[in-house]
Design a protein around this motif. Sequence first.
Motif, PDB file in Angstrom:
ATOM      1  N   ASP A 244       6.559  20.673  -9.341  1.00 45.90           N
ATOM      2  CA  ASP A 244       5.573  19.910  -8.204  1.00 45.90           C
ATOM      3  C   ASP A 244       4.551  20.672  -7.640  1.00 45.90           C
ATOM      4  O   ASP A 244       4.010  20.275  -6.557  1.00 45.90           O
ATOM      5  N   TYR A 245       4.098  21.727  -8.271  1.00 48.23           N
ATOM      6  CA  TYR A 245       2.971  22.869  -7.618  1.00 48.23           C
ATOM      7  C   TYR A 245       1.785  21.970  -7.280  1.00 48.23           C
ATOM      8  O   TYR A 245       1.391  22.035  -6.123  1.00 48.23           O
ATOM      9  N   ASP A 246       1.475  21.171  -8.462  1.00 49.27           N
ATOM     10  CA  ASP A 246      -0.093  20.661  -8.317  1.00 49.27           C
ATOM     11  C   ASP A 246      -0.237  19.391  -6.991  1.00 49.27           C
ATOM     12  O   ASP A 246      -0.909  19.365  -6.131  1.00 49.27           O
ATOM     13  N   LEU A 247       0.867  18.458  -7.045  1.00 50.84           N
ATOM     14  CA  LEU A 247       0.993  17.428  -6.186  1.00 50.84           C
ATOM     15  C   LEU A 247       1.416  18.196  -4.826  1.00 50.84           C
ATOM     16  O   LEU A 247       0.709  17.574  -3.828  1.00 50.84           O
ATOM     17  N   LYS A 248       2.166  18.937  -4.835  1.00 55.60           N
ATOM     18  CA  LYS A 248       2.305  19.538  -3.522  1.00 55.60           C
ATOM     19  C   LYS A 248       1.120  20.225  -2.889  1.00 55.60           C
ATOM     20  O   LYS A 248       0.959  19.851  -1.595  1.00 55.60           O
ATOM     21  N   ARG A 249       0.367  20.866  -3.700  1.00 55.08           N
ATOM     22  CA  ARG A 249      -0.802  21.528  -3.095  1.00 55.08           C
ATOM     23  C   ARG A 249      -1.839  20.540  -2.622  1.00 55.08           C
ATOM     24  O   ARG A 249      -2.415  20.558  -1.630  1.00 55.08           O
ATOM     25  N   HIS A 250      -2.030  19.600  -3.307  1.00 53.07           N
ATOM     26  CA  HIS A 250      -2.779  18.514  -2.801  1.00 53.07           C
ATOM     27  C   HIS A 250      -2.455  17.573  -1.836  1.00 53.07           C
ATOM     28  O   HIS A 250      -3.450  17.386  -1.076  1.00 53.07           O
ATOM     29  N   MET A 251      -1.182  17.678  -1.575  1.00 51.31           N
ATOM     30  CA  MET A 251      -0.802  17.012  -0.275  1.00 51.31           C
ATOM     31  C   MET A 251      -1.248  17.924   0.609  1.00 51.31           C
ATOM     32  O   MET A 251      -1.586  17.189   1.915  1.00 51.31           O
ATOM     33  N   GLU A 252      -0.794  18.855   0.548  1.00 55.09           N
ATOM     34  CA  GLU A 252      -1.313  19.990   1.681  1.00 55.09           C
ATOM     35  C   GLU A 252      -2.803  20.055   2.005  1.00 55.09           C
ATOM     36  O   GLU A 252      -3.075  19.981   3.154  1.00 55.09           O
ATOM     37  N   PHE A 253      -3.639  19.857   0.846  1.00 56.22           N
ATOM     38  CA  PHE A 253      -4.820  20.335   1.220  1.00 56.22           C
ATOM     39  C   PHE A 253      -5.786  19.038   1.646  1.00 56.22           C
ATOM     40  O   PHE A 253      -6.496  18.971   2.128  1.00 56.22           O
ATOM     41  N   SER A 254      -5.429  17.810   1.171  1.00 57.43           N
ATOM     42  CA  SER A 254      -5.856  16.683   1.497  1.00 57.43           C
ATOM     43  C   SER A 254      -5.221  15.908   2.740  1.00 57.43           C
ATOM     44  O   SER A 254      -5.872  15.122   3.045  1.00 57.43           O
ATOM     45  N   GLY A 255      -4.130  16.033   2.807  1.00 52.74           N
ATOM     46  CA  GLY A 255      -3.551  15.557   4.284  1.00 52.74           C
ATOM     47  C   GLY A 255      -2.975  14.135   3.603  1.00 52.74           C
ATOM     48  O   GLY A 255      -2.508  13.482   4.472  1.00 52.74           O
ATOM     49  N   ARG A 256      -3.089  13.838   2.182  1.00 54.77           N
ATOM     50  CA  ARG A 256      -2.569  12.460   1.856  1.00 54.77           C
ATOM     51  C   ARG A 256      -1.334  12.572   1.296  1.00 54.77           C
ATOM     52  O   ARG A 256      -0.726  13.646   0.678  1.00 54.77           O
ATOM     53  N   ASP A 257      -0.503  11.531   1.515  1.00 58.74           N
ATOM     54  CA  ASP A 257       1.016  11.568   0.965  1.00 58.74           C
ATOM     55  C   ASP A 257       0.994  11.278  -0.404  1.00 58.74           C
ATOM     56  O   ASP A 257       0.713  10.317  -0.980  1.00 58.74           O
ATOM     57  N   LEU A 258       1.604  11.957  -1.433  1.00 55.03           N
ATOM     58  CA  LEU A 258       1.619  12.025  -2.655  1.00 55.03           C
ATOM     59  C   LEU A 258       3.184  11.739  -3.337  1.00 55.03           C
ATOM     60  O   LEU A 258       3.388  11.925  -4.473  1.00 55.03           O
ATOM     61  N   HIS A 259       3.908  11.243  -2.223  1.00 61.22           N
ATOM     62  CA  HIS A 259       5.421  11.013  -2.722  1.00 61.22           C
ATOM     63  C   HIS A 259       5.397   9.854  -3.505  1.00 61.22           C
ATOM     64  O   HIS A 259       4.584   8.919  -3.417  1.00 61.22           O
ATOM     65  N   TYR A 260       6.552   9.997  -4.380  1.00 60.46           N
ATOM     66  CA  TYR A 260       6.836   8.491  -5.274  1.00 60.46           C
ATOM     67  C   TYR A 260       7.953   7.948  -4.480  1.00 60.46           C
ATOM     68  O   TYR A 260       9.038   8.767  -4.615  1.00 60.46           O
ATOM     69  N   PHE A 261       8.103   6.674  -4.588  1.00 63.95           N
ATOM     70  CA  PHE A 261       9.266   5.974  -4.106  1.00 63.95           C
ATOM     71  C   PHE A 261      10.019   5.211  -5.319  1.00 63.95           C
ATOM     72  O   PHE A 261       9.579   4.466  -5.935  1.00 63.95           O
ATOM     73  N   ASP A 262      11.052   5.882  -5.594  1.00 65.59           N
ATOM     74  CA  ASP A 262      11.941   5.427  -6.677  1.00 65.59           C
ATOM     75  C   ASP A 262      12.696   4.038  -6.170  1.00 65.59           C
ATOM     76  O   ASP A 262      13.802   4.300  -5.474  1.00 65.59           O
ATOM     77  N   GLU A 263      12.409   2.974  -6.705  1.00 68.81           N
ATOM     78  CA  GLU A 263      13.128   1.643  -6.119  1.00 68.81           C
ATOM     79  C   GLU A 263      14.636   1.584  -6.593  1.00 68.81           C
ATOM     80  O   GLU A 263      15.403   1.148  -6.052  1.00 68.81           O
ATOM     81  N   GLU A 264      14.742   2.104  -7.786  1.00 67.37           N
ATOM     82  CA  GLU A 264      16.090   2.042  -8.337  1.00 67.37           C
ATOM     83  C   GLU A 264      17.107   3.031  -7.377  1.00 67.37           C
ATOM     84  O   GLU A 264      18.182   2.423  -7.170  1.00 67.37           O
ATOM     85  N   ILE A 265      16.829   4.403  -7.199  1.00 71.82           N
ATOM     86  CA  ILE A 265      17.706   5.099  -6.609  1.00 71.82           C
ATOM     87  C   ILE A 265      17.386   5.050  -4.652  1.00 71.82           C
ATOM     88  O   ILE A 265      17.974   5.844  -4.288  1.00 71.82           O
ATOM     89  N   LYS A 266      16.273   4.383  -4.661  1.00 70.20           N
ATOM     90  CA  LYS A 266      15.864   4.297  -3.056  1.00 70.20           C
ATOM     91  C   LYS A 266      15.814   5.803  -2.365  1.00 70.20           C
ATOM     92  O   LYS A 266      16.075   5.928  -1.585  1.00 70.20           O
ATOM     93  N   GLU A 267      15.025   6.510  -3.206  1.00 66.02           N
ATOM     94  CA  GLU A 267      14.637   7.828  -2.898  1.00 66.02           C
ATOM     95  C   GLU A 267      13.290   8.219  -2.822  1.00 66.02           C
ATOM     96  O   GLU A 267      12.599   7.618  -4.026  1.00 66.02           O
ATOM     97  N   LYS A 268      12.725   8.843  -2.060  1.00 70.12           N
ATOM     98  CA  LYS A 268      11.452   9.471  -2.098  1.00 70.12           C
ATOM     99  C   LYS A 268      11.220  10.840  -2.715  1.00 70.12           C
ATOM    100  O   LYS A 268      12.178  11.709  -2.152  1.00 70.12           O
ATOM    101  N   PHE A 269      10.341  11.263  -3.362  1.00 74.37           N
ATOM    102  CA  PHE A 269      10.430  12.520  -4.285  1.00 74.37           C
ATOM    103  C   PHE A 269       8.961  12.695  -4.654  1.00 74.37           C
ATOM    104  O   PHE A 269       8.017  12.022  -4.822  1.00 74.37           O
ATOM    105  N   ILE A 270       8.833  13.943  -4.840  1.00 70.48           N
ATOM    106  CA  ILE A 270       7.374  14.520  -5.429  1.00 70.48           C
ATOM    107  C   ILE A 270       8.011  14.897  -6.866  1.00 70.48           C
ATOM    108  O   ILE A 270       8.697  15.834  -7.111  1.00 70.48           O
ATOM    109  N   PRO A 271       7.270  14.218  -7.851  1.00 70.04           N
ATOM    110  CA  PRO A 271       7.877  14.384  -9.307  1.00 70.04           C
ATOM    111  C   PRO A 271       7.411  15.787  -9.608  1.00 70.04           C
ATOM    112  O   PRO A 271       6.416  16.429  -9.337  1.00 70.04           O
ATOM    113  N   TYR A 272       8.103  16.040 -10.862  1.00 66.36           N
ATOM    114  CA  TYR A 272       7.773  17.283 -11.666  1.00 66.36           C
ATOM    115  C   TYR A 272       6.635  16.883 -12.531  1.00 66.36           C
ATOM    116  O   TYR A 272       6.881  15.740 -13.107  1.00 66.36           O
TER     117      TYR A 272
END
Length: 463
Positions: A294-322
Amino acid sequence: MEKIVSLCKRRGFVWQGSEIYGGVGAVWHFGPLGVEMKNAIKRHWWATFVLRREDVVGIEGAVIMHPKVWEASGHLEKFVDWLIECKHCHARHRVDHILTPEEYKIDEKKSEISAHIKRQIKCPSCGEELDLDFIAKAKPFNLMFKTYLGPVEDRASLTYLRPETAQSMFTDFKLVLESSRQKVPFGIAQIGKSFRNEITTGDFFFRAREFEIAEIEYFVKPESVEKGADEKAFDEWFKLWKKFYTDLGIDEKKLREYEHPKKLLAHYSKRTVDIEYEFPFGWSELAGVANRTDYDLKRHMEFSGRDLHYFDEEIKEKFIPYVIEPTLGVERVMLAVIVDGYSESDGSDGREKGEVVMHLHPTIAPVQVGCFPLVKKDKLPEIAKKIYKGLSEKRIRAYYDESGSIGRRYRRQDEVGTPWCVTVDFESLKDDSVTVRDRDTLKQERVKIKELNDYFFSKLNLS
Ligand code: GAP
């Protein structure tokens, strides 16, 4: 290799860029046959991995991105080659090309290198000894090309030409997700120009400063949500990536896998395995698959201030994908198929000894069908031209040739890898049929002119 370089130039595949001015190092131009072949490779790649897959969509990002992208991605700090300068001839060499991984250590924080060498190291350019002192003076050199946005050339307008296409697939992750309604696992694909100010060049167009990457960022559940999902996707993509080469007819014995040692992994990677090909200049990288976590998405979240989490409808969980990233260089595919397909007849196949045949797969051959009249009279040229036009209209890459003996025309097409040649002869005037000659078997078969389109469509798997 020399023969291949000369054939590629003479027949219009590849030549040096800006040649009339003495050339630009490691920058290449693709001639009439080269551009057809490169486009065919890209179309084939796109059809294989985007059009035929429900879980992959494409984008086309820009070469110039916001400068912060390269800070976030780590390229500004870490996309470097360590260089030493020979005190005798002042040539610069990459440390990793001169020393083995065991012989040196880089301290990124202090930006310094230490070496432990028990042998004499010589400068590859002048042959003089390179001592430890010089190796200790090695400096990091960033491979990104700099440029400026707008008329003022200051720090605020400084930016870079992208060294990989991957980053726009991370910055646009949310936009793709929302517009395409994909669900994890899914992939974003892109083919595009990339630029690297490479130090070591040579080996024809193997290592260029401007080249095209075709790559996919495949987003999967992270370890914390589904253990092993990333490793499973890695193995699946690796198999598909290798199959892309073998499906194009590349000799499997000339392909091998290279697992990057942990110490030499790129800054973003948990695991990288390359596919190497045995070129005449040695085993070299064709392609690779990396687990970027999740290196790149995490870094872009940190540097842009935007939320790049994914919300999985099936398991009702929020995560940053690999992310699993299969990547390849388009030109390297081209070089490998040319090298692999090149052959000189030993005289036992019905050809004269030394005649050159390039065994290119029909899907990517720059010319798919050569169209010839046996002689330039008695309406034979008109019929051959009509066949050429009919095939071209159906988007088959055809080529019309009426000059020289028929044998010479076959040889010219064999040399550039044309799989089939159609010859209109005197019999054609009576039976409305032509001879189709197969490049590899040299078998000739009679085919009705009105059936030619279907004949080649089925050979090319088109419809
Ligand atoms: N996004 C990951 C990435 O860019 P890479 O291994 O640095 O990975 C991807 O590059 C592919 O691009 C390589 O597998 C190789 O085929 C090709 N490539 C890299 N540098 C190149 C160069 N200087 N000239 C031509 N192709 C190159």
